[in-house]
Design an enzyme around this catalytic site. Structure first.
Site, PDB file in Angstrom:
ATOM      1  N   ARG A 196       0.866  -1.179   0.000  1.00  0.00           N
ATOM      2  CA  ARG A 196       0.000   0.000   0.000  1.00  0.00           C
ATOM      3  C   ARG A 196       0.902   1.229   0.000  1.00  0.00           C
ATOM      4  O   ARG A 196       2.109   1.116   0.137  1.00  0.00           O
ATOM      5  CB  ARG A 196      -1.022  -0.009   1.148  1.00  0.00           C
ATOM      6  CG  ARG A 196      -0.623  -0.576   2.468  1.00  0.00           C
ATOM      7  CD  ARG A 196       0.496   0.121   3.155  1.00  0.00           C
ATOM      8  NE  ARG A 196       0.205   1.543   3.338  1.00  0.00           N
ATOM      9  CZ  ARG A 196       1.103   2.480   3.543  1.00  0.00           C
ATOM     10  NH1 ARG A 196       2.408   2.162   3.600  1.00  0.00           N
ATOM     11  NH2 ARG A 196       0.788   3.728   3.698  1.00  0.00           N
ATOM     12  N   ARG A 227      -7.130  -0.329  -6.870  1.00  0.00           N
ATOM     13  CA  ARG A 227      -7.419   0.741  -5.886  1.00  0.00           C
ATOM     14  C   ARG A 227      -7.615   2.042  -6.654  1.00  0.00           C
ATOM     15  O   ARG A 227      -6.786   2.391  -7.496  1.00  0.00           O
ATOM     16  CB  ARG A 227      -6.278   0.881  -4.864  1.00  0.00           C
ATOM     17  CG  ARG A 227      -6.275  -0.248  -3.845  1.00  0.00           C
ATOM     18  CD  ARG A 227      -5.381   0.060  -2.666  1.00  0.00           C
ATOM     19  NE  ARG A 227      -6.035   0.916  -1.705  1.00  0.00           N
ATOM     20  CZ  ARG A 227      -5.395   1.489  -0.671  1.00  0.00           C
ATOM     21  NH1 ARG A 227      -4.105   1.297  -0.515  1.00  0.00           N
ATOM     22  NH2 ARG A 227      -6.041   2.257   0.179  1.00  0.00           N
ATOM     23  N   ASP A 229      -1.840  10.869  -2.050  1.00  0.00           N
ATOM     24  CA  ASP A 229      -2.144   9.808  -3.022  1.00  0.00           C
ATOM     25  C   ASP A 229      -2.478  10.381  -4.392  1.00  0.00           C
ATOM     26  O   ASP A 229      -2.406   9.686  -5.391  1.00  0.00           O
ATOM     27  CB  ASP A 229      -3.314   8.959  -2.519  1.00  0.00           C
ATOM     28  CG  ASP A 229      -2.918   8.229  -1.245  1.00  0.00           C
ATOM     29  OD1 ASP A 229      -3.038   8.830  -0.163  1.00  0.00           O
ATOM     30  OD2 ASP A 229      -2.448   7.086  -1.346  1.00  0.00           O
ATOM     31  N   ASN A 268      -5.378  12.575   0.418  1.00  0.00           N
ATOM     32  CA  ASN A 268      -4.491  11.758   1.248  1.00  0.00           C
ATOM     33  C   ASN A 268      -5.346  10.985   2.244  1.00  0.00           C
ATOM     34  O   ASN A 268      -6.582  11.109   2.266  1.00  0.00           O
ATOM     35  CB  ASN A 268      -3.461  12.644   1.957  1.00  0.00           C
ATOM     36  CG  ASN A 268      -2.325  11.828   2.534  1.00  0.00           C
ATOM     37  OD1 ASN A 268      -1.768  10.958   1.854  1.00  0.00           O
ATOM     38  ND2 ASN A 268      -1.962  12.061   3.786  1.00  0.00           N
TER      39      ASN A 268
HETATM   40  O1  MRU Z   1      -4.433   3.340   2.187  1.00  0.00           O
HETATM   41  P1  MRU Z   1      -2.950   3.545   2.069  1.00  0.00           P
HETATM   42  O2  MRU Z   1      -2.191   3.058   3.241  1.00  0.00           O
HETATM   43  O3  MRU Z   1      -2.421   3.054   0.755  1.00  0.00           O
HETATM   44  O4  MRU Z   1      -2.833   5.114   2.033  1.00  0.00           O
HETATM   45  C1  MRU Z   1      -1.609   5.753   2.038  1.00  0.00           C
HETATM   46  C2  MRU Z   1      -1.744   7.172   2.400  1.00  0.00           C
HETATM   47  O5  MRU Z   1      -2.769   7.784   2.251  1.00  0.00           O
HETATM   48  C3  MRU Z   1      -0.564   7.814   2.999  1.00  0.00           C
HETATM   49  O6  MRU Z   1      -0.986   8.765   3.895  1.00  0.00           O
HETATM   50  C4  MRU Z   1       0.346   8.488   2.063  1.00  0.00           C
HETATM   51  O7  MRU Z   1       0.488   9.813   2.336  1.00  0.00           O
HETATM   52  C5  MRU Z   1       0.101   8.373   0.647  1.00  0.00           C
HETATM   53  S1  MRU Z   1       1.267   7.264   0.104  1.00  0.00           S
HETATM   54  C6  MRU Z   1       2.656   8.254  -0.022  1.00  0.00           C
END
Ligand code: MRU
Length: 375
Positions: free
Chosen positions: A57, A100, A246, A257
């Site tokens: 992830r 995703r 993200d 994010n």
């Molecule tokens: O659901 P995830 O664990 O994949 O989400 C990751 C995030 O949102 C993190 O906060 C992150 O900032 C993005 S990945 C660099």
């Protein structure tokens, strides 16, 4: 990053490709911090499942995984002509893309691999080009994160308390991380500071992954409940916030994010605390015109209604318990109550002090005028 296991430090990448096995090798993140294990996704469907089920992830890590997954799927094609190959590649692309929805890195990464394949005149040539392009994407991810560290390190002064949310560390990328890169670079320059890791319910990536990374990196840190940041800010205990993203809209500077980021940005503004977002270039979406158009992943309600952890066997007399090692899910919420679980939120540009990129730090509104440098 160096992981110390049984007293021995070894360097690992979160995502790698084994060309002999045509497998994508991943750190199994659902087991951390209790167990460190590398697993192999042996075909593109397994790779897509690893993204969907969050074996891997984090925006950059799933970007590199998708790039390798596309190359893996392309390499597995055993048919003859280019038209059949192209149809197969399209199926692989769509399977990985749908794993995703919120992060844009997988799409940007796979578009790069697809474009790199085009000059190939035969299936074999295109397969070779795909693997090379995926390797280059992963290498660029590492270089980008290192550059983010160089630019972001100057924001960190000795004695600061820094808040971060979720995990935008090396586990969220191929290596180094985005939000953690300035921390690691500042540490390398001899600065001493303290990090508060938001627990980041419901999956607790801050408590499990960021805290684990910082511990291996020997950076002073504490895990705090998601609700504690406002109190700490009010008491002057947080000097700086750095988070990842993200998907960052190049046109507007809005940042998608992990859920809860927006809340922290509002709090930071209320308390006049600088709020920075660290991103590699692959996280920028130059197409969407509004944060409301970003697809927000709705995850299973069980994540909100309960929690995963390791059961602790009661210790004899000392009252702290010792780890029994079994990973368990416990129901926390009222039996019969339903949950709602949006995975991400969008922070408006006006709440963001700066965006730390591999080419420098920009105000959110400066991304679009600098788009040539940033692509
Ligand atoms: O659901 P995830 O664990 O994949 O989400 C990751 C995030 O949102 C993190 O906060 C992150 O900032 C993005 S990945 C660099």
């Amino acid at each position: 990053m160096n992981v110390t296991l049984h007293g021995r430090a070894r360097h690992y990448r979160t995502v790698a490709y084994d060309s002999e096995l045509n497998a994508v090798m991943l750190v199994e993140q659902r087991l951390l911090p209790h167990e460190f294990k590398i697993v192999a996704a042996r075909d593109f469907e397994q790779t897509a499942a690893a993204i969907r089920d969050m074996v891997v992830r984090g925006a950059g890590a799933i970007g590199a995984t998708a790039a390798y997954g596309l190359a893996q799927g392309a390499s597995a094609y055993a048919g003859g002509g280019l038209p059949g190959f192209q149809k197969h590649v399209e199926r692989v692309y769509q399977t990985l893309k749908s794993a995703r929805p919120t992060a844009v890195d997988p799409v940007n990464a796979m578009n790069r691999v697809r474009a790199a394949m085009e000059p190939g005149q035969t299936v074999a040539e295109r397969q070779g080009l795909a693997v090379a392009a995926a390797e280059e994407f992963a290498a660029e991810d590492v270089r980008d994160c290192e550059a983010i560290g160089r630019h972001g390190a100057k924001l960190i002064r000795d004695g600061m308390n820094v808040l971060t949310h979720c995990n935008a560390g090396w586990l969220a990328f191929v290596d180094v991380g985005s939000a953690t890169a300035p921390l690691y670079a500042a540490q390398a320059r001899g600065k001493a500071f303290h990090v508060f890791c938001d627990e980041t319910r419901p999956r607790s990536q801050g408590a499990t992954l960021t805290a684990w990374e910082l511990a291996h990196q020997k950076i002073s840190h504490q895990v705090i409940a998601d609700n504690a940041a406002g109190h700490l800010m009010q008491r002057g205990k947080i000097d700086l916030v750095i988070v990842g993203s993200d998907r960052t809209l190049g046109r507007t500077g809005e940042v998608a994010n992990k859920i809860g980021t927006y809340t922290k940005a509002v709090l930071a503004r209320r308390h006049r605390i600088p709020f920075y977002v660290a991103i590699p270039l692959s996280t920028i979406d130059w197409n969407l015109k509004s944060g409301f158009d970003i697809p927000i992943e709705e995850r299973n309600e069980d994540e909100v209604l309960g929690a995963w952890g390791v059961s602790l066997a009661p210790s004899r007399g000392r009252g702290r318990g010792s780890r029994s090692g079994s990973r368990v899910y416990v129901r926390v919420a009222n039996p019969g109550s339903r949950g709602l679980n949006p995975g991400f939120d969008v922070t408006p540009a006006g709440l963001i002090t700066g965006i730390i990129t591999p080419v420098g730090i920009f105000k959110p509104g400066e991304l679009w005028p600098h788009r040539r440098e940033l692509t």
